[in-house]
Scaffold this active site. Structure first.
Site, PDB file in Angstrom:
ATOM      1  N   GLY A 164       0.923  -0.957   0.596  1.00 53.41           N
ATOM      2  CA  GLY A 164      -0.143   0.245  -0.074  1.00 53.41           C
ATOM      3  C   GLY A 164       0.517   1.205   0.158  1.00 53.41           C
ATOM      4  N   ILE A 168       8.218  -3.200  -2.157  1.00 57.76           N
ATOM      5  CA  ILE A 168       9.423  -4.088  -0.789  1.00 57.76           C
ATOM      6  C   ILE A 168      10.607  -4.949  -1.628  1.00 57.76           C
ATOM      7  CG2 ILE A 168       8.612  -5.896   0.415  1.00 57.76           C
ATOM      8  CD1 ILE A 168       5.741  -4.994   0.837  1.00 57.76           C
ATOM      9  N   ASP A 287      -6.116  -2.505   9.221  1.00 53.22           N
ATOM     10  CA  ASP A 287      -5.619  -2.966   7.015  1.00 53.22           C
ATOM     11  C   ASP A 287      -5.559  -4.283   7.593  1.00 53.22           C
ATOM     12  OD1 ASP A 287      -6.103  -3.121   4.997  1.00 53.22           O
ATOM     13  OD2 ASP A 287      -4.121  -2.170   4.438  1.00 53.22           O
TER      14      ASP A 287
END
Length: 738
Positions: A164, A168, A287
């Site tokens: 989000g 990464i 989340d």
């Protein structure tokens, strides 16, 4: 829009990548990067204290006896109840993406949430550019490449996923034994909000230490031309996410496949303590979804802490995912109960397919659409409570949800393989007495006196006073309680039960109405149910117990109470269902075994009733009563109703093997031989079996009956009873010349 590629579906895939008919996400190419659909919500105005969510309604809520945290010791995945497949460790290098690219349906403006980077007329969308709605710059290209060294110690090997808040990366930490680490970057370098979120992570996430939460090692910066980007350095978790498990199931077979229910519940039970830990240190996760939980070997890890925030943070942007995020977020700040909502939604997504991002964005499908929910009612009620649109109706903490989910887990596992999974309730005592032993239907007052009761809240001001009461007289107890030095909730509840015990329903109701409980305290409807039972009002009692079941779906006590009410009302189908749910899960509720047997006999299911009674463990004080009831259930019918020679022979062998006192043996033997005698007289000759040493012929059975009638006569308490039994013996004995 393109057609849905799933077999049997005629829907179309919208711009977000979901089907407008089946509601499922379109299968993505194997080379596509793992993407997150987290979106940002503007910060909400400050609500009331986070532990007490604001609400416009005041329906039933639970009174939690637990704090927000539990021990951080990791439990065995599957909790020793079911086996969960092990996910082997993955070689970190295998996770590196060959062609890291954010799918177009996952590209959104980081400032306003509008769709960006989408293709038109067959042309691919731009990976960099400006949002047409707000003009904000977007850039979905990786900022780091293989070989880059960040902060002088982290060597980048490549991208492994897109989250989000950006790409990464996998890296080697050359300063600490070349360990594998993950670098999480920002969505784009010009996003002030994203940078602020990362800075917030730097301040408090390094303090988070829980075995089921990914560890944060460091926060570093790296120069990209004229701009500087921050990166969070965290441990590498080389397993498989729950979302990928579901995708793999759908790739290999049924396009609507989900995880086995017990496996999904086991995962949720393992991760709830981690959320409770965060809540206990003043943080909310915000989340939670299947994407953010990874299994490696026998352990789960909660990853992607980018949306974690302080409960009283009024300024930072709020991140969440549509279909998972609680409906009040944006109007109110995220809180532990909004995390509970996301867990409930994620659990539903793991276990059955439904259009959770649109049609059922803020609701769940019914039992007609999802048979799983009808098959496992307790699970359905748990989901309904966890995902209630009114925050005050949800579980008050992750710990409270975990306690109830544990009970549901045991019930589901017992249903699937027939093996009992008993557990200790944190809310109720055991049965005070066993009701309905050796009776057709128990009296409602007896049920009220026998059902479990809520455990005493040790924090109640009157708990110590109640512990010191030693009288065995209900009348004396009432006097003591009425003159107690404090009229606390627990004192009032005990007084109400005392009135129930003497059958004074009006006094019990008056006492309950005066109890100063928190709104929705489930103990009030429980005691009102007991009072209604004492007043012989089974329908009203059931309504109260149904309310408790909604609040505590993992507890056996409400199901046992509902079963008893259904039986008292003549609803044997429901009596069967709820008695069965209790007995199948926990063999310590002996009342449920006898109740289930009565319900089965009422429906003509004699052999199953016998099996249920025979399943009462020999360690129970009611074992002999259950064995005698099983013999009677097997043979207490006529030949025309299905009684067979085998039934009689088996019952005789069972009775002969029981260690009974003389009185019970004589009566049980007489009853069994009476059934055998009626069976022989009601059909043709030819039986070759024996019952209690008597051949299945009329004269042998007459001699056996004479013997047991005379034995009963010697045990008779009165002269009249003795004479009657001797007369029976004389009438039944075979006719002779002597």
């Amino acid at each position: 829009m393109t057609s849905c590629p799933r077999s049997g579906c005629d829907g179309s895939i919208d711009d977000d990548g979901f089907c407008d008919t089946c509601g499922l996400e379109a299968p993505s190419p194997a080379t596509a990067a793992t993407a997150s659909s987290s979106v940002r919500t503007s910060s909400a105005s400050k609500p009331t204290a986070w532990s007490t969510p604001t609400s416009s309604s005041s329906g039933p809520t639970s009174r939690s006896r637990r704090g927000a945290t539990r021990s951080t010791r990791r439990g065995l995945l599957g909790r020793g109840i079911v086996d969960v497949p092990i996910v082997p460790k993955r070689d970190p290098r295998e996770a590196v993406l060959e062609n890291p690219e954010v799918p177009e349906n996952k590209r959104f403006c980081s400032k306003c949430g509008a769709k960006v980077g989408r293709g038109r007329e067959g042309r691919p969308g731009r990976v960099t550019g400006f949002c047409a709605k707000c003009g904000h710059h977007f850039d979905f290209t990786p900022k780091l490449k293989a070989g880059d060294v960040v902060a002088g110690q982290y060597e980048v090997l490549g991208c492994i996923a897109h989250g989000g808040l950006g790409w990464i990366y996998l890296a080697l930490d050359h300063a600490v034994a070349d360990r594998w680490v993950v670098l999480k970057g920002l969505l784009d370098t010009g996003d002030a909000d994203a940078m602020a979120a990362a800075m917030a992570e730097r301040r408090f996430l390094a303090q988070v230490e829980h075995p089921n939460i990914v560890r944060i090692f460091n926060f570093v910066e790296h120069q990209h031309g004229e701009s500087t980007t921050g990166y969070i350095v965290m441990e590498y978790v080389g397993g498989e996410s729950i979302k990928d498990m579901i995708k793999q199931l759908r790739t290999n077979g049924d396009q609507t496949a989900c995880l086995p229910l017990t496996q999904a519940i086991a995962y949720t039970l393992e991760i709830l303590p981690a959320l409770g830990y965060l809540h206990g240190i003043g943080l909310v996760y915000c989340d939670f979804k299947p994407d953010n939980v990874i299994q490696v070997e026998e352990q789960l890890k909660l990853i992607d802490l980018g949306a974690v925030r302080h409960v009283d943070d009024e300024d930072s942007p709020i991140y969440g995912t549509a279909g998972y995020q609680a409906p009040e977020v944006g109007k109110e700040l995220p809180s532990p109960v909004t995390d509970v909502y996301t867990v409930g939604r994620a659990l539903a997504v793991m276990t059955f397919p439904f259009d959770f991002h649109a049609t059922y964005k803020n609701s769940l499908p019914g039992t007609a659409e999802q048979p799983l929910l009808g098959e496992f009612e307790s699970y359905y009620r748990l989901l309904l409570r966890a995902t209630h649109n009114d925050p005050a109706q949800r579980f008050g903490s992750a710990e409270e949800m975990r306690d109830q989910l544990e009970g549901v887990f045991r019930e589901v596992a017992a249903t699937e393989d027939g093996q009992p999974r008993p557990g200790i309730s944190v809310e109720f005592t055991a049965e005070r007495r066993t009701f309905g032993i050796g009776k057709k239907t128990p009296e409602m007052a007896e049920i009220a006196m026998s059902l479990p009761i809520p455990r005493i809240d040790a924090a109640d001001p009157g708990a110590g006073f109640l512990a010191g009461i030693a009288t065995d007289s209900t009348e004396e107890l009432i006097k003591e309680l009425k003159t107690a030095p404090m009229q606390s909730v627990e004192v009032k509840l005990r007084l109400a039960r005392a009135y129930v015990e003497i059958g004074d329903e009006m006094a019990a109701k008056k006492t309950l109405n005066s109890a100063k409980c928190e709104p929705g305290d489930w103990r009030l409807p429980w005691h009102r149910g007991l009072a209604a039972l004492a007043a012989h009002n089974a329908p009203q009692a059931r309504m109260s117990f149904e309310t408790v079941y909604d609040i505590l779906p993992g507890e056996a006590a409400p199901k046992l109470a509902i079963a008893a009410c259904a039986e008292a009302s003549g609803d044997m189908a429901d009596a069967d269902r709820y008695y069965r749910a209790v007995w199948r899960t926990d063999r310590s509720y002996i009342s449920a075994a006898f109740g289930l047997a009565r319900a089965l006999l009422a429906k003509g299911e004699r052999h199953e009733a016998v099996d249920v009674l025979n399943s009462v463990p020999d360690t129970s004080s009611h074992y002999l009563a259950a064995q005698l009831a099983a013999i009677k259930a097997r043979t207490g019918i006529s030949r025309s109703d299905g009684l067979t020679e085998q039934d009689l022979v088996v019952a005789g062998g069972q009775l002969a093997g029981l260690e009974l006192d003389d009185a019970r043996r004589a009566q049980a033997s007489r009853d069994l031989l009476e059934s055998a005698y009626s069976w022989v007289r009601g059909g043709p000759r030819g039986a070759s079996g024996t019952v209690l040493g008597c051949r299945l012929v009329e004269d042998d059975l007459r001699r056996g009956l004479e013997k047991w009638y005379r034995t009963l006569a010697r045990q008779a308490a009165t002269r009249r009873e003795r004479i009657a039994l001797v007369d029976h013996a004389n009438r039944i004995r075979p006719k002779t010349w002597i």
